[in-house]
Design a protein around this motif. Structure first.
Motif, PDB file in Angstrom:
ATOM      1  N   UNK A   1      33.251  62.730  10.261  1.00 13.79           N
ATOM      2  CA  UNK A   1      32.110  62.195  11.007  1.00 13.79           C
ATOM      3  C   UNK A   1      32.398  60.765  11.457  1.00 13.79           C
ATOM      4  N   UNK A   2      31.843  60.377  12.566  1.00 16.60           N
ATOM      5  CA  UNK A   2      31.962  58.995  13.025  1.00 16.60           C
ATOM      6  C   UNK A   2      30.583  58.464  13.337  1.00 16.60           C
ATOM      7  N   UNK A   3      30.200  57.441  12.604  1.00 22.86           N
ATOM      8  CA  UNK A   3      28.883  56.816  12.715  1.00 22.86           C
ATOM      9  C   UNK A   3      28.981  55.652  13.686  1.00 22.86           C
ATOM     10  N   UNK A   4      28.158  55.656  14.732  1.00 23.38           N
ATOM     11  CA  UNK A   4      28.248  54.647  15.784  1.00 23.38           C
ATOM     12  C   UNK A   4      26.863  54.064  16.061  1.00 23.38           C
ATOM     13  N   UNK A   5      26.632  52.827  15.595  1.00 24.32           N
ATOM     14  CA  UNK A   5      25.392  52.101  15.899  1.00 24.32           C
ATOM     15  C   UNK A   5      24.133  52.931  15.651  1.00 24.32           C
TER      16      UNK A   5
ATOM     17  N   UNK B   1      19.854  42.217  20.361  1.00 25.42           N
ATOM     18  CA  UNK B   1      20.822  42.105  21.440  1.00 25.42           C
ATOM     19  C   UNK B   1      22.235  42.475  21.006  1.00 25.42           C
ATOM     20  N   UNK B   2      22.513  42.413  19.686  1.00 21.50           N
ATOM     21  CA  UNK B   2      23.860  42.739  19.219  1.00 21.50           C
ATOM     22  C   UNK B   2      24.081  44.244  19.090  1.00 21.50           C
ATOM     23  N   UNK B   3      23.015  45.038  19.248  1.00 20.62           N
ATOM     24  CA  UNK B   3      23.104  46.494  19.147  1.00 20.62           C
ATOM     25  C   UNK B   3      23.069  47.073  20.554  1.00 20.62           C
TER      26      UNK B   3
ATOM     27  N   UNK C   1      22.415  51.333   6.255  1.00 20.39           N
ATOM     28  CA  UNK C   1      23.841  51.675   6.248  1.00 20.39           C
ATOM     29  C   UNK C   1      24.262  52.431   4.995  1.00 20.39           C
ATOM     30  N   UNK C   2      23.580  52.185   3.861  1.00 24.63           N
ATOM     31  CA  UNK C   2      23.920  52.899   2.634  1.00 24.63           C
ATOM     32  C   UNK C   2      23.696  54.393   2.777  1.00 24.63           C
ATOM     33  N   UNK C   3      22.594  54.781   3.424  1.00 23.59           N
ATOM     34  CA  UNK C   3      22.332  56.193   3.677  1.00 23.59           C
ATOM     35  C   UNK C   3      23.380  56.777   4.613  1.00 23.59           C
ATOM     36  N   UNK C   4      23.739  56.026   5.643  1.00 28.30           N
ATOM     37  CA  UNK C   4      24.733  56.525   6.606  1.00 28.30           C
ATOM     38  C   UNK C   4      26.066  56.788   5.923  1.00 28.30           C
ATOM     39  N   UNK C   5      26.504  55.859   5.081  1.00 26.43           N
ATOM     40  CA  UNK C   5      27.801  56.039   4.406  1.00 26.43           C
ATOM     41  C   UNK C   5      27.805  57.259   3.493  1.00 26.43           C
TER      42      UNK C   5
ATOM     43  N   UNK D   1      23.946  56.252  15.348  1.00 27.81           N
ATOM     44  CA  UNK D   1      24.040  57.608  15.873  1.00 27.81           C
ATOM     45  C   UNK D   1      25.352  58.239  15.407  1.00 27.81           C
ATOM     46  N   UNK D   2      25.471  59.554  15.628  1.00 28.56           N
ATOM     47  CA  UNK D   2      26.665  60.284  15.217  1.00 28.56           C
ATOM     48  C   UNK D   2      27.394  60.795  16.456  1.00 28.56           C
ATOM     49  N   UNK D   3      28.688  60.445  16.561  1.00 29.45           N
ATOM     50  CA  UNK D   3      29.450  60.734  17.767  1.00 29.45           C
ATOM     51  C   UNK D   3      29.504  62.227  18.073  1.00 29.45           C
ATOM     52  N   UNK D   4      29.603  63.066  17.048  1.00 25.56           N
ATOM     53  CA  UNK D   4      29.765  64.505  17.270  1.00 25.56           C
ATOM     54  C   UNK D   4      28.584  65.116  18.015  1.00 25.56           C
ATOM     55  N   UNK D   5      27.390  64.567  17.810  1.00 23.21           N
ATOM     56  CA  UNK D   5      26.199  65.083  18.498  1.00 23.21           C
ATOM     57  C   UNK D   5      25.557  63.972  19.333  1.00 23.21           C
ATOM     58  N   UNK D   6      26.378  63.057  19.824  1.00 28.66           N
ATOM     59  CA  UNK D   6      25.869  61.903  20.549  1.00 28.66           C
ATOM     60  C   UNK D   6      25.001  62.267  21.762  1.00 28.66           C
TER      61      UNK D   6
END
Length: 341
Positions: free
Chosen positions: A296-300, A327-329, A285-289, A302-307
């Motif tokens: 940008x929107x980070x989702x589980x 199972x939580x992902x 998560x540190x790299x993602x932030x 992945x990135x929503x813009x190029x989902x």
């Protein structure tokens, strides 16, 4: 590096933008005065501290809990510390830095709230460190940083070459795969948490069969203190050192950031987690932030813009024991798999 590497220093956050960990180990006047744990709320933001990257493996080192928090703030009993922690304290004090961050001693391990808060800062903790100590050759915290070795092994092998039609030369011989064998292909580099630690840390000292230095502008060793020989044949897109450079060169462009994220995920997915059911997304998560800009929107993972494009991920070799395990992902995320290689 501090005095001459403009690129390294330009990539560091401004003092007013730094985030300190919640706690640091004050190495003080080691070894005459034992180290102690201290809260950082009274320290200036420009306070320098070092960090430690190490393998836990199956050995659980001394750890901070709610029951020993008060005693740790008084002092840390050196005899109770594993060799890697003792070595990290010695290295920090020898380099003239007062503070050190070690995960098991600076995060309350039996407090879900404290672990959640500090784990969310993990990327900043390593990115803002003065230098990261990597116990590269240690299998766990009992092995330490200083390995027994033959001192002659780190000396250059020099050959005096005499040519018929050219001036005589003194040539240095070295192994092409020294960095790979001593740094890249070690136990430490198989741990998933370590990927973002080594990518985000501005400088790294690797302790193995010899001491290796790594920053954004230079790689060096005891054998080659000025710079390691440039051997492009040994570098791959999944080498963490290469990712460090790509990270700082390419993160300004959105498309390049997405491509870079794919490389991070591929490298990260080769590594192991002790608790994948809890740490799969937290440990990256540190790299993602650090990549989130411009809406940008980070989702589980992945990135929503190029989902649509990123949903095309696949398991390279299903026969390697890869299986769903989180199972939580959401099942449409690569992170839902325990192993993705």
């Amino acid at each position: 590096c501090l005095e001459n590497h403009e690129y390294c220093n330009r990539s560091l956050p401004l003092p007013e933008n730094r985030i300190l960990p919640g706690r640091l180990i004050d190495v003080g006047d080691w070894p005459s005065v034992p180290p102690r744990l201290c809260a950082t709320d009274g320290l200036p933001l420009e306070t320098n501290y070092m960090t430690l990257s190490h393998c836990w493996s199956n050995y659980v080192p001394l750890k901070l809990t709610t029951s020993n928090l008060e005693s740790f703030q008084d002092h840390l009993e050196l005899s109770a510390l594993p060799q890697t922690f003792k070595a990290a304290i010695k290295i920090t004090a020898t380099l003239g830095i007062q503070y050190l961050w070690i995960d098991s001693l600076c995060i309350i391990q039996d407090s879900e709230q404290d672990w959640t808060e500090q784990a969310a800062l993990m990327g900043d903790i390593y990115h803002n460190s003065w230098c990261n100590i990597a116990a590269t050759a240690a299998r766990d915290a009992r092995d330490g940083c200083f390995m027994e070795r033959n001192p002659l092994a780190v000396r250059k092998c020099q050959v005096q070459a005499n040519w018929n039609f050219h001036p005589a030369q003194t040539l240095s011989c070295s192994s092409f795969d020294s960095w790979d064998n001593s740094v890249s292909h070690t136990c430490l580099h198989s741990r998933a948490w370590v990927v973002q630690e080594l990518v985000l840390a501005p400088r790294v000292l690797h302790f193995g069969e010899q001491l290796y230095w790594e920053c954004l502008e230079q790689r060096a060793s005891e054998t080659f203190p000025s710079s390691l020989p440039n051997n492009k044949q040994t570098k791959t897109s999944l080498d963490i050192h290469s990712l460090r450079h790509e990270w700082n060169l390419e993160k300004s462009l959105k498309l390049n950031r997405y491509l870079l994220w794919n490389l991070f995920v591929r490298r990260y997915s080769e590594c192991d987690l002790t608790k994948p059911e809890l740490d799969k997304l937290v440990a990256i998560s540190g790299l993602a932030r650090k990549l989130i800009v411009d809406g940008d929107q980070y989702v589980a993972g992945l990135w929503r813009e190029i989902l649509p494009h990123q949903l095309m991920w696949s398991v390279q070799d299903p026969g390697t024991g890869t299986e769903p395990g989180n199972s939580y992902i959401p099942s449409w995320s690569w992170a839902s798999m325990n192993k993705l290689v």
